[in-house]
Design a protein around this motif. Structure first.
Motif, short mmCIF file in Angstrom:
data_model
loop_
_atom_site.label_atom_id
_atom_site.label_comp_id
_atom_site.label_asym_id
_atom_site.label_seq_id
_atom_site.Cartn_x
_atom_site.Cartn_y
_atom_site.Cartn_z
N LEU A 20 0.83 -1.20 0.00
CA LEU A 20 0.00 0.00 0.00
C LEU A 20 0.87 1.26 0.00
N ALA A 21 2.04 1.19 0.67
CA ALA A 21 2.93 2.35 0.69
C ALA A 21 3.47 2.66 -0.70
N PHE A 22 3.84 1.61 -1.45
CA PHE A 22 4.34 1.83 -2.80
C PHE A 22 3.22 2.26 -3.75
N ALA A 23 1.99 1.85 -3.46
CA ALA A 23 0.86 2.24 -4.32
C ALA A 23 0.36 3.64 -4.02
N MET A 24 0.55 4.11 -2.79
CA MET A 24 -0.01 5.39 -2.35
C MET A 24 0.39 6.59 -3.19
N PRO A 25 1.65 6.71 -3.68
CA PRO A 25 1.99 7.90 -4.49
C PRO A 25 1.13 8.06 -5.73
N ASN A 26 0.51 6.99 -6.24
CA ASN A 26 -0.32 7.11 -7.43
C ASN A 26 -1.58 7.93 -7.16
N LEU A 27 -1.95 8.11 -5.89
CA LEU A 27 -3.08 8.96 -5.56
C LEU A 27 -2.73 10.44 -5.74
N PHE A 28 -1.44 10.76 -5.76
CA PHE A 28 -0.97 12.14 -5.94
C PHE A 28 -0.05 12.18 -7.16
N TYR A 29 -0.55 11.69 -8.28
CA TYR A 29 0.29 11.38 -9.44
C TYR A 29 1.09 12.58 -9.93
N GLU A 30 0.43 13.69 -10.21
CA GLU A 30 1.12 14.85 -10.80
C GLU A 30 2.16 15.42 -9.86
N ALA A 420 -13.96 -11.01 2.64
CA ALA A 420 -13.45 -11.21 1.29
C ALA A 420 -13.38 -9.88 0.52
N SER A 421 -14.38 -9.01 0.74
CA SER A 421 -14.39 -7.72 0.06
C SER A 421 -13.26 -6.82 0.55
N THR A 422 -13.00 -6.87 1.86
CA THR A 422 -11.87 -6.10 2.41
C THR A 422 -10.56 -6.57 1.80
N ALA A 423 -10.39 -7.90 1.71
CA ALA A 423 -9.18 -8.45 1.10
C ALA A 423 -9.07 -8.05 -0.37
N LEU A 424 -10.22 -7.94 -1.05
CA LEU A 424 -10.22 -7.55 -2.46
C LEU A 424 -9.73 -6.12 -2.62
N ILE A 425 -10.16 -5.23 -1.73
CA ILE A 425 -9.68 -3.84 -1.78
C ILE A 425 -8.16 -3.79 -1.58
N LEU A 426 -7.68 -4.56 -0.59
CA LEU A 426 -6.24 -4.62 -0.35
C LEU A 426 -5.51 -5.23 -1.55
N ASN A 427 -6.17 -6.18 -2.22
CA ASN A 427 -5.57 -6.83 -3.38
C ASN A 427 -5.30 -5.82 -4.50
N VAL A 428 -6.26 -4.94 -4.77
CA VAL A 428 -6.06 -3.92 -5.80
C VAL A 428 -4.91 -2.99 -5.42
N GLY A 429 -4.85 -2.63 -4.13
CA GLY A 429 -3.73 -1.81 -3.67
C GLY A 429 -2.39 -2.50 -3.87
N LEU A 430 -2.35 -3.81 -3.60
CA LEU A 430 -1.10 -4.56 -3.78
C LEU A 430 -0.71 -4.62 -5.26
N ILE A 431 -1.69 -4.77 -6.15
CA ILE A 431 -1.39 -4.80 -7.59
C ILE A 431 -0.70 -3.51 -8.01
N PHE A 432 -1.25 -2.37 -7.60
CA PHE A 432 -0.63 -1.09 -7.97
C PHE A 432 0.71 -0.89 -7.27
N GLY A 433 0.84 -1.45 -6.05
CA GLY A 433 2.13 -1.37 -5.36
C GLY A 433 3.22 -2.11 -6.11
N VAL A 434 2.91 -3.32 -6.59
CA VAL A 434 3.90 -4.10 -7.34
C VAL A 434 4.19 -3.44 -8.69
N LEU A 435 3.15 -2.97 -9.38
CA LEU A 435 3.36 -2.28 -10.66
C LEU A 435 4.25 -1.06 -10.48
N SER A 436 4.04 -0.31 -9.40
CA SER A 436 4.87 0.87 -9.13
C SER A 436 6.29 0.47 -8.80
N LEU A 437 6.46 -0.59 -8.03
CA LEU A 437 7.78 -1.02 -7.58
C LEU A 437 8.66 -1.44 -8.76
#
Length: 555
Positions: A20-30, A420-437
């Motif tokens: 989530l830390a690596f994904a967080m900067p995408n919320l402030f992209y510009e 399961a829905s909470t884990a799904l939200i975290l899952n999307v965050g992890l996807i963006f975290g790995v893509l950013s990393l």
């Protein structure tokens, strides 16, 4: 019993927080993008301008600044499909071979008589001899100039085909060498285009070879296809030629192996030059913009490698007092007189340069000359507005899919569906975290992969929950049912996701462009969804169970 060791819990929490830390900067992209650009500028120049200081202060340095790069279809930019004229290299190879052939035949003058180079088709070297009876010996001697082909498919073959016809000695590249040359030409062209685009500071360009002689070039964030063509379309081929004379007639008759080129600075003036260069820009190792010490005018300095420095030094030492021409892309930049031998392997190019034009020329020379001409077969400009529309459409698709999955899971499994829905939200965050990393580039097909992953991510939870339902009928208490549900559903979860992951790997290995973008997000999504289903959801259920201690559960 339903237990998760403390170290395991801490590990799961640490992985989720890191993602989530690596994904967080995408919320402030510009804001983060400006910060990264300013940081790169300061590291390159060593100077912190006011604009860079302001950008650096806009984002805390202790926070991650990783971003998912936006592809051409999301950011806007330019798309080009170029065809490389690989056959041009054959002619250059024959021109470079002629001095060696000439010297070899001169050693056989008693056998072959006088020699003279003749005009020949593209990629062939024709030499006429005055004593045809000595041609077999000449063929054998010139054939010895060939080298083994430097490729796996051409093992044992020679680089040259040499034959005699009448009084003509004909030299061509062998078929194996032509194939190897084509491959090297394409590799060199791709690398030089990549250098030129990288020098311009663009983000995550896509530069790929397509087929036998084509290159796909996609650069996000650039203004137009014409701007991209101006950046990479110039061959920046620098050569140094002996000067035969000057003329004001571009159609003047010249001898064989001579050419007429216009002057860049003097309109209406043309130079008659020897066609074979003394040394070429291929031997350059560095080029920088600079200023002439006496006049203060912009110039471009250059430095040769060992081979180029030796050839340049030998020529200038033997031709003191004679003019020689510096030619860039079929135009004579200048034609100075050699005052003394230039043995240091370096020099400077002067002309009517501005600071901007000298910098651009230095960049092109430093990146290297394109080995062959490129013809642009397809060009396309994608505006940033269209990219913004694509992002909005992708976000809408992801939100609709997300909402539908959440409603279905909660309606079907109640409180367990909430987990399961909470884990799904975290899952999307992890996807963006790995893509950013990993610095991946997100495209529209990549968004499709994420949307597909959202739908597939709950499959593992469905398998577990259905298995828990079955175990509740026979197991001794809810704790044992949950434990058995996870144990007995594990093999099915791994089998189902492993086959999909193999398909993603195949798509990445064999596909290109959009297909690869889809496979990357799909593959990462599979790994993160398995992690969240097996570990995160289980941790949420166990934490709730330890606190609530229910006698019965409803799944």
């Amino acid at each position: 019993m339903l237990q998760i060791p403390l170290w395991n819990r801490l590990f799961i929490i640490a992985v989720v927080l890191a993602g989530l830390a690596f994904a967080m900067p995408n919320l402030f992209y510009e804001r983060v993008e400006r910060y990264n650009d300013a940081l790169a500028e300061v590291e390159e120049t060593g100077v912190t301008s006011d604009a860079a200081a302001e950008a650096l202060s806009s984002w805390p340095s202790f926070l991650p600044s990783t971003l998912v790069n936006l592809g051409l279809d999301l950011r806007g930019g330019a798309h080009l499909l170029a065809e490389v004229s690989v056959a041009d290299v054959y002619e250059a190879r024959m021109d470079a071979l002629w001095p060696e052939v000439r010297d070899t035949l001169r050693d056989l003058r008693d056998t072959v008589g006088t020699i003279r180079r003749q005009d020949a088709p593209l990629g062939e070297l024709h030499v006429r001899v005055s004593q045809p009876e000595g041609l077999p010996e000449a063929v054998s001697a010139v054939r010895g100039l060939g080298q083994p082909v430097a490729s796996l498919t051409g093992v044992g073959a020679s680089t040259l085909d040499v034959r005699g016809e009448g009084d003509l000695l004909i030299v061509t590249l062998s078929e194996a060498e032509r194939e190897a040359t084509d491959d090297r030409t394409m590799q060199q062209s791709v690398e030089i285009v990549r250098r030129r685009v990288d020098e311009a500071g663009t983000r995550e360009p896509t530069i790929q070879r397509q087929g036998a002689d084509r290159i796909l070039i996609q650069v996000p964030g650039i203004g137009s296809a014409q701007e991209l063509k101006d950046l990479i379309g110039t061959t920046a081929r620098l050569t140094f030629h002996p000067v035969v004379g000057r003329t004001d007639d571009p159609q003047a008759d010249v001898a064989s192996r001579q050419m007429i080129l216009p002057s860049m600075d003097e309109e209406g003036t043309f130079y008659i030059l020897e066609q074979t260069p003394v040394v070429s820009g291929d031997d350059l190792v560095d080029s920088q913009p600079s200023f002439e010490q006496q006049s203060g005018l912009p110039v471009v300095t250059f430095r040769f490698n060992t081979t180029g420095a030796r050839a340049f030094g030998e020529y200038t030492a033997a031709n003191v007092g004679a003019p020689f021409a510096i030619v860039l892309d079929e135009e004579v930049i200048s034609a100075p007189v050699i005052r003394q031998a230039i043995t240091g392997g370096s020099g400077q190019i002067s002309g009517n340069f501005t600071v901007e034009s000298s910098t651009e020329l230095a960049v092109l020379l430093r990146a290297g000359a394109l080995p062959a001409e490129m013809t642009f077969l397809e060009e396309r400009t994608i505006g940033p507005e269209l990219g913004a529309d694509s992002i909005a459409a992708g976000e809408m698709a992801a939100l609709v899919a997300f909402a539908a999955v959440l409603v279905f899971m909660i309606a079907s499994y109640g409180l367990f569906g909430v987990f399961a829905s909470t884990a799904l939200i975290l899952n999307v965050g992890l996807i963006f975290g790995v893509l950013s990393l990993i610095g991946a580039t997100l495209t529209l097909p990549g968004i499709a992969g994420i949307v597909l992953t959202i739908g597939m991510a709950v499959d593992a939870n469905v398998l577990v929950f259905e298995r828990i339902r079955e175990e509740l009928k026979t197991a001794r208490g809810p704790a044992r049912a949950i434990e058995l549900g996870y144990e007995r559903a594990l093999s099915a979860i791994i089998d189902a996701n492993l086959t999909t992951f193999i398909i993603a790997v195949i798509l990445f290995a064999l596909g290109s462009g959009p297909v690869r973008g889809f496979s990357v997000t799909l593959g990462i999504g599979i790994m993160t969804s398995v992690f969240t289903a097996i570990y995160v959801t289980r941790l949420l259920i166990v934490t709730w169970f330890d606190r609530a201690r229910p006698k019965t559960i409803e799944v």
